[in-house]
Design a protein around this motif. Structure first.
Motif, PDB file in Angstrom:
ATOM      1  N   THR A  11       0.398   5.610   0.477  1.00  0.00           N
ATOM      2  CA  THR A  11      -0.368   6.837   0.613  1.00  0.00           C
ATOM      3  C   THR A  11       0.582   8.018   0.586  1.00  0.00           C
TER       4      THR A  11
ATOM      5  N   ASP B 252      -3.562  -0.001  -2.710  1.00  0.00           N
ATOM      6  CA  ASP B 252      -4.286  -0.616  -1.599  1.00  0.00           C
ATOM      7  C   ASP B 252      -4.033  -2.121  -1.585  1.00  0.00           C
TER       8      ASP B 252
ATOM      9  N   PRO C 118      -7.770   4.057  -5.001  1.00  0.00           N
ATOM     10  CA  PRO C 118      -6.518   3.379  -4.668  1.00  0.00           C
ATOM     11  C   PRO C 118      -6.485   1.984  -5.283  1.00  0.00           C
TER      12      PRO C 118
ATOM     13  N   SER D 206       0.859  -1.194   0.000  1.00  0.00           N
ATOM     14  CA  SER D 206       0.000   0.000   0.000  1.00  0.00           C
ATOM     15  C   SER D 206       0.889   1.235   0.000  1.00  0.00           C
TER      16      SER D 206
ATOM     17  N   GLU E  46      -4.706   8.072  -1.005  1.00  0.00           N
ATOM     18  CA  GLU E  46      -4.407   6.646  -1.099  1.00  0.00           C
ATOM     19  C   GLU E  46      -4.196   6.285  -2.568  1.00  0.00           C
TER      20      GLU E  46
END
Length: 251
Positions: free
Chosen positions: A15, A23, A211, A13, A20
């Motif tokens: 961010t 994911d 995301p 992931s 975001e």
């Protein structure tokens, strides 16, 4: 497939502040496998490549090469961007040797190594040419030569043929297939061209919108080598249709 993947993404992931981008992206690439990444524009494919290349770090999750954590390592991959990025004042030989020189190899040794590859890349006789003297397809071959001569375990190809015209693009796809098969490269390709993904790949990883997560991994079980005659085959068309459907699923 071998028990240990060459590359493994484990719930990666990313961010940026409150944005975001990725994911929990997870998939494996086996040694010698050709895998393509397709997804909507802005889904985070280039961010994922930066993480794999060690240019960025995931917010969570792991990147493994041959079973070992590779967070921040830059010695596992050779990265070829969409534009050839050849320096106009350097000859093709000098451009191809640049990555080796940056790694600390003596200039003479680096250029001797790349000269061995010129015949295989269809560039023999153009060692002393400048980039403007080459066609678009030949420039991309030179850029790929600069990439593979570094002898890294995995090639990252970020839309390498996106700027080429349709005919040259097809020619380069055929050429890349032959080079990949003859050299047992492990390759990961970003492309927006679903047909290109099916033509070149063993598997296609379909990402959803940002995301981005893995929507599905599509097996491409078409026989190799694949030529333009296969483009009209029902099996090829069905794979294209399936991937396009996945890309257009909402939510």
């Amino acid at each position: 497939m071998p028990s240990t993947p060459r590359l493994s993404l484990d719930a990666v992931s990313r961010t940026f502040g409150t944005l975001e981008v990725l994911d929990r992206v997870s998939f494996d690439v086996a040694p010698g496998e050709f895998v393509s990444l397709v997804g909507p524009s802005g889904a985070g494919k280039s961010t994922l490549f930066n993480i794999i290349a060690g240019l960025d770090s995931p917010s969570s999750g792991r990147v493994l090469f041959d079973g070992s954590d590779a967070r921040g390592r830059r010695d596992q991959t050779a990265y070829m961007p969409q534009k050839d990025l050849l320096f106009p004042w350097r000859t093709i030989e000098e451009n191809a040797a640049l990555g080796l020189e940056v790694q600390g190899m003596r200039r003479a040794d680096a250029r001797a190594r790349v000269r061995e590859w010129f015949p295989r890349f269809g560039l023999e006789g153009f060692e002393k040419a400048l980039p403007f003297e080459l066609s678009g397809g030949m420039r991309q071959r030179a850029a790929l030569l600069r990439t593979v001569v570094q002898e890294r375990s995995t090639l990252l190809l970020d839309e390498p043929f996106g700027a080429l015209d349709s005919l040259t693009r097809q020619e380069m796809q055929q050429w890349l297939q032959e080079m990949w098969a003859g050299n047992e490269w492990t390759a990961l390709l970003i492309t927006h061209d679903v047909r290109e993904a099916v033509m070149l790949s063993d598997r296609v990883v379909v990402l959803g919108p940002r995301p981005a997560s893995v929507r599905e991994i599509v097996e491409v079980d078409l026989p190799r080598p694949r030529g333009v005659d296969q483009l009209a085959s029902p099996a090829f068309g069905e794979l294209e249709r399936r991937i396009l459907e996945l890309l257009h699923v909402q939510g």
